[in-house]
Design a protein around this motif. Structure first.
Motif, PDB file in Angstrom:
ATOM      1  N   SER A 141     -45.776 -42.857  40.711  1.00  0.00           N
ATOM      2  CA  SER A 141     -46.413 -44.167  40.894  1.00  0.00           C
ATOM      3  C   SER A 141     -47.792 -43.963  41.519  1.00  0.00           C
ATOM      4  CB  SER A 141     -45.553 -45.054  41.801  1.00  0.00           C
ATOM      5  OG  SER A 141     -45.326 -44.384  43.020  1.00  0.00           O
ATOM      6  N   ALA A 142     -48.610 -45.035  41.503  1.00  0.00           N
ATOM      7  CA  ALA A 142     -50.004 -44.952  41.957  1.00  0.00           C
ATOM      8  C   ALA A 142     -50.103 -44.441  43.393  1.00  0.00           C
ATOM      9  CB  ALA A 142     -50.662 -46.324  41.844  1.00  0.00           C
ATOM     10  N   ASP A 143     -49.169 -44.853  44.266  1.00  0.00           N
ATOM     11  CA  ASP A 143     -49.273 -44.456  45.677  1.00  0.00           C
ATOM     12  C   ASP A 143     -49.016 -42.957  45.866  1.00  0.00           C
ATOM     13  OD1 ASP A 143     -46.491 -45.092  45.048  1.00  0.00           O
ATOM     14  OD2 ASP A 143     -46.129 -44.572  47.150  1.00  0.00           O
ATOM     15  N   GLN A 144     -48.454 -42.291  44.859  1.00  0.00           N
ATOM     16  CA  GLN A 144     -48.190 -40.856  44.992  1.00  0.00           C
ATOM     17  C   GLN A 144     -49.284 -39.992  44.386  1.00  0.00           C
ATOM     18  OE1 GLN A 144     -44.229 -39.638  44.011  1.00  0.00           O
ATOM     19  NE2 GLN A 144     -43.296 -41.329  45.107  1.00  0.00           N
ATOM     20  N   LEU A 145     -50.403 -40.623  44.001  1.00  0.00           N
ATOM     21  CA  LEU A 145     -51.520 -39.863  43.414  1.00  0.00           C
ATOM     22  C   LEU A 145     -52.479 -39.400  44.500  1.00  0.00           C
ATOM     23  CD1 LEU A 145     -52.277 -42.285  40.442  1.00  0.00           C
ATOM     24  CD2 LEU A 145     -51.491 -39.914  40.195  1.00  0.00           C
ATOM     25  N   LEU A 146     -52.836 -38.139  44.450  1.00  0.00           N
ATOM     26  CA  LEU A 146     -53.903 -37.635  45.331  1.00  0.00           C
ATOM     27  C   LEU A 146     -55.212 -38.277  44.864  1.00  0.00           C
ATOM     28  CD1 LEU A 146     -54.269 -35.499  47.602  1.00  0.00           C
ATOM     29  CD2 LEU A 146     -54.655 -33.809  45.812  1.00  0.00           C
ATOM     30  N   PRO A 147     -56.019 -38.844  45.795  1.00  0.00           N
ATOM     31  CA  PRO A 147     -57.211 -39.580  45.359  1.00  0.00           C
ATOM     32  C   PRO A 147     -58.162 -38.749  44.499  1.00  0.00           C
ATOM     33  CG  PRO A 147     -56.775 -39.972  47.677  1.00  0.00           C
ATOM     34  CD  PRO A 147     -55.804 -38.899  47.240  1.00  0.00           C
ATOM     35  N   ALA A 148     -58.750 -39.423  43.502  1.00  0.00           N
ATOM     36  CA  ALA A 148     -59.659 -38.756  42.557  1.00  0.00           C
ATOM     37  C   ALA A 148     -60.865 -38.146  43.274  1.00  0.00           C
ATOM     38  CB  ALA A 148     -60.114 -39.746  41.496  1.00  0.00           C
ATOM     39  N   ALA A 149     -61.205 -38.682  44.474  1.00  0.00           N
ATOM     40  CA  ALA A 149     -62.349 -38.146  45.221  1.00  0.00           C
ATOM     41  C   ALA A 149     -62.148 -36.668  45.582  1.00  0.00           C
ATOM     42  CB  ALA A 149     -62.549 -38.965  46.497  1.00  0.00           C
ATOM     43  N   ARG A 150     -60.912 -36.192  45.516  1.00  0.00           N
ATOM     44  CA  ARG A 150     -60.657 -34.774  45.828  1.00  0.00           C
ATOM     45  C   ARG A 150     -61.064 -33.855  44.673  1.00  0.00           C
ATOM     46  NH1 ARG A 150     -57.292 -33.986  50.286  1.00  0.00           N
ATOM     47  NH2 ARG A 150     -58.142 -31.885  50.162  1.00  0.00           N
ATOM     48  N   PHE A 151     -61.474 -34.470  43.546  1.00  0.00           N
ATOM     49  CA  PHE A 151     -61.794 -33.670  42.360  1.00  0.00           C
ATOM     50  C   PHE A 151     -63.192 -34.016  41.849  1.00  0.00           C
ATOM     51  CE2 PHE A 151     -57.316 -34.454  42.801  1.00  0.00           C
ATOM     52  CZ  PHE A 151     -56.794 -33.171  42.783  1.00  0.00           C
ATOM     53  N   PRO A 152     -64.243 -33.777  42.676  1.00  0.00           N
ATOM     54  CA  PRO A 152     -65.596 -34.168  42.276  1.00  0.00           C
ATOM     55  C   PRO A 152     -66.025 -33.421  41.014  1.00  0.00           C
ATOM     56  CG  PRO A 152     -65.647 -32.773  44.239  1.00  0.00           C
ATOM     57  CD  PRO A 152     -64.207 -33.071  43.964  1.00  0.00           C
ATOM     58  N   LYS A 153     -66.894 -34.045  40.272  1.00  0.00           N
ATOM     59  CA  LYS A 153     -67.489 -33.455  39.055  1.00  0.00           C
ATOM     60  C   LYS A 153     -66.483 -33.246  37.929  1.00  0.00           C
ATOM     61  CE  LYS A 153     -70.904 -30.897  41.729  1.00  0.00           C
ATOM     62  NZ  LYS A 153     -71.182 -29.585  42.225  1.00  0.00           N
ATOM     63  N   THR A 154     -65.275 -33.810  38.064  1.00  0.00           N
ATOM     64  CA  THR A 154     -64.315 -33.708  36.963  1.00  0.00           C
ATOM     65  C   THR A 154     -64.114 -35.086  36.342  1.00  0.00           C
ATOM     66  OG1 THR A 154     -62.354 -34.245  38.274  1.00  0.00           O
ATOM     67  CG2 THR A 154     -63.043 -31.933  38.265  1.00  0.00           C
ATOM     68  N   ARG A 155     -63.588 -35.096  35.110  1.00  0.00           N
ATOM     69  CA  ARG A 155     -63.114 -36.351  34.521  1.00  0.00           C
ATOM     70  C   ARG A 155     -61.621 -36.381  34.742  1.00  0.00           C
ATOM     71  NH1 ARG A 155     -66.820 -34.569  31.328  1.00  0.00           N
ATOM     72  NH2 ARG A 155     -65.358 -33.106  30.393  1.00  0.00           N
ATOM     73  N   MET A 156     -61.094 -37.545  35.102  1.00  0.00           N
ATOM     74  CA  MET A 156     -59.674 -37.601  35.413  1.00  0.00           C
ATOM     75  C   MET A 156     -58.995 -38.670  34.570  1.00  0.00           C
ATOM     76  SD  MET A 156     -58.300 -37.494  39.203  1.00  0.00           S
ATOM     77  CE  MET A 156     -57.291 -36.091  39.428  1.00  0.00           C
ATOM     78  N   GLN A 157     -57.858 -38.333  33.998  1.00  0.00           N
ATOM     79  CA  GLN A 157     -57.041 -39.331  33.281  1.00  0.00           C
ATOM     80  C   GLN A 157     -55.667 -39.333  33.916  1.00  0.00           C
ATOM     81  OE1 GLN A 157     -57.073 -38.991  28.985  1.00  0.00           O
ATOM     82  NE2 GLN A 157     -59.125 -38.104  29.010  1.00  0.00           N
ATOM     83  N   LEU A 158     -55.168 -40.534  34.185  1.00  0.00           N
ATOM     84  CA  LEU A 158     -53.929 -40.667  34.955  1.00  0.00           C
ATOM     85  C   LEU A 158     -52.779 -41.160  34.090  1.00  0.00           C
ATOM     86  CD1 LEU A 158     -55.413 -42.477  38.091  1.00  0.00           C
ATOM     87  CD2 LEU A 158     -55.004 -40.012  37.796  1.00  0.00           C
ATOM     88  N   ALA A 159     -51.576 -40.828  34.532  1.00  0.00           N
ATOM     89  CA  ALA A 159     -50.360 -41.400  33.938  1.00  0.00           C
ATOM     90  C   ALA A 159     -49.360 -41.583  35.073  1.00  0.00           C
ATOM     91  CB  ALA A 159     -49.784 -40.463  32.882  1.00  0.00           C
ATOM     92  N   THR A 160     -48.637 -42.693  35.061  1.00  0.00           N
ATOM     93  CA  THR A 160     -47.576 -42.885  36.062  1.00  0.00           C
ATOM     94  C   THR A 160     -46.299 -43.341  35.359  1.00  0.00           C
ATOM     95  OG1 THR A 160     -48.486 -45.108  36.465  1.00  0.00           O
ATOM     96  CG2 THR A 160     -49.022 -43.414  38.079  1.00  0.00           C
ATOM     97  N   ASP A 161     -45.171 -42.919  35.935  1.00  0.00           N
ATOM     98  CA  ASP A 161     -43.874 -43.261  35.333  1.00  0.00           C
ATOM     99  C   ASP A 161     -43.657 -44.770  35.323  1.00  0.00           C
ATOM    100  OD1 ASP A 161     -43.487 -40.574  35.127  1.00  0.00           O
ATOM    101  OD2 ASP A 161     -42.031 -40.416  36.764  1.00  0.00           O
ATOM    102  N   ASP A 162     -44.178 -45.465  36.380  1.00  0.00           N
ATOM    103  CA  ASP A 162     -43.918 -46.915  36.474  1.00  0.00           C
ATOM    104  C   ASP A 162     -45.094 -47.759  35.965  1.00  0.00           C
ATOM    105  OD1 ASP A 162     -45.838 -46.683  38.410  1.00  0.00           O
ATOM    106  OD2 ASP A 162     -44.614 -47.449  40.063  1.00  0.00           O
TER     107      ASP A 162
END
Ligand SMILES: Cc1cc2nc3c(=O)[nH]c(=O)nc-3n(C[C@H](O)[C@H](O)[C@H](O)COP(=O)(O)OP(=O)(O)OC[C@H]3O[C@@H](n4cnc5c(N)ncnc54)[C@H](O)[C@@H]3O)c2cc1C
Ligand code: FES
Length: 264
Positions: A141-162
């Protein structure tokens, strides 16, 4: 590289996401770590005889810092999660083979659950080499995601079970759109996610040699003596995850015989 036994001082403890703890430790061993390598961490919980393996999630060699990001699943991680600034923990490492990161091809990192930990340091190393880096990241779920700010200069795509962030479903559903051309693929997460990635690659005609997996399986010694981390080798026999891995080219593994490891 020679593994060293050394006490590290905890500088900071935090909870960067739901169900996750981060310990920042001060140790000169930070200078020796390659992304994907791990430490055997001594835990002092009653009955826990063996050290527990943890990836160096990130390092800052200049300041002598190593970050660990983990969840609490049992006695050892419970003890580790209770460490606070000023406490000392005993590290053995860095151990194992890290990721092969040289080259100029685009990189796609596939992370499931706590498998994201290792990608903090890896994505920094990849983008620092000028490599275009995309992270496909799945969690419950969204609350279990490490914030995207920890991955500067990357593109991020998310998926959550819920469905509370990004694609509603498995992170592997993102593969077909995200992986085009000749990207190098790096993966860490639950065994079913790794197996699904391999099946997708076989269907999509992506060579398994382009995929490196960090295989985080139960370990006894972490240094090649107990044979507790055997991983079926393609063509027969076994490898030792602690020595031949944990970062292993997917074409070297007999995936039909791999049993569930961590991050499930
Ligand atoms: C190379 C390597 C790197 C690792 N890096 C990380 C990391 O960066 N962050 C991280 O969170 N974990 C990581 N792990 C997993 C971590 O080592 C285990 O979670 C830890 O050893 C658990 O110890 P424990 O004493 O708390 O649990 P135990 O008492 O050993 O286990 C308790 C129960 O939980 C199950 N279990 C153990 N670990 C997990 C897990 N991770 N997920 C689900 N069930 C589990 C066990 O099968 C058992 O049933 C890594 C493992 C390896 C091999
Ligand atoms: S953990 Fe002991 S041989 Fe790998």
């Amino acid at each position: 590289m020679i593994a060293t036994l050394q006490a590290a001082r905890v500088l900071e403890r935090s909870t960067p996401m739901g169900g996750g703890v981060e310990l920042i430790c001060e140790t000169p061993l930070a200078a020796d770590v390659h992304p994907g390598q791990f430490f055997q961490v001594a835990v002092e919980s009653p009955g826990a005889l063996l050290r527990r393996p943890y990836s160096a999630a990130w390092t800052d060699p200049t300041r002598g810092l190593v970050g660990f990001v983990f969840n609490v699943v049992g006695a050892g991680s419970d003890w580790l999660a209770a460490r606070n600034a000023g406490d000392r923990i005993d590290l053995l490492g860095p151990l194992g083979r890290g990721f092969a990161i040289d080259g100029g091809r685009p990189a796609v990192c596939v992370a499931g659950g706590l498998g994201i930990a290792v990608f903090i340091g890896l994505s920094n190393a990849l983008t620092g080499r000028g490599r275009s880096t995309t992270i496909l990241y799945g969690a419950r779920s969204a609350d279990q995601l490490l914030p995207a700010a920890r991955f500067p200069k990357t593109r991020m795509q998310l998926a959550t079970d819920d469905g509370s962030a990004g694609h509603h479903g498995r992170v592997t559903a993102l593969l077909s759109n995200a992986i085009v051309g000749d990207a190098d693929i790096f993966a860490c997460g639950p065994t079913p996610m790794l197996v699904e990635l391999v099946r997708w690659a076989q269907r999509a005609d992506v060579r398994l040699a382009r995929i490196q997996v960090a295989h985080e399986t139960p370990m006894g010694c972490g240094v090649g003596t107990c044979l507790g981390c055997a991983l079926p080798r393609a063509g027969g026999g076994y490898m030792l995850t602690c020595q031949d891995g944990p970062c292993i080219s997917a074409d070297l593994v007999e995936w039909t015989r791999v049993v569930d490891a961590f991050h499930g």
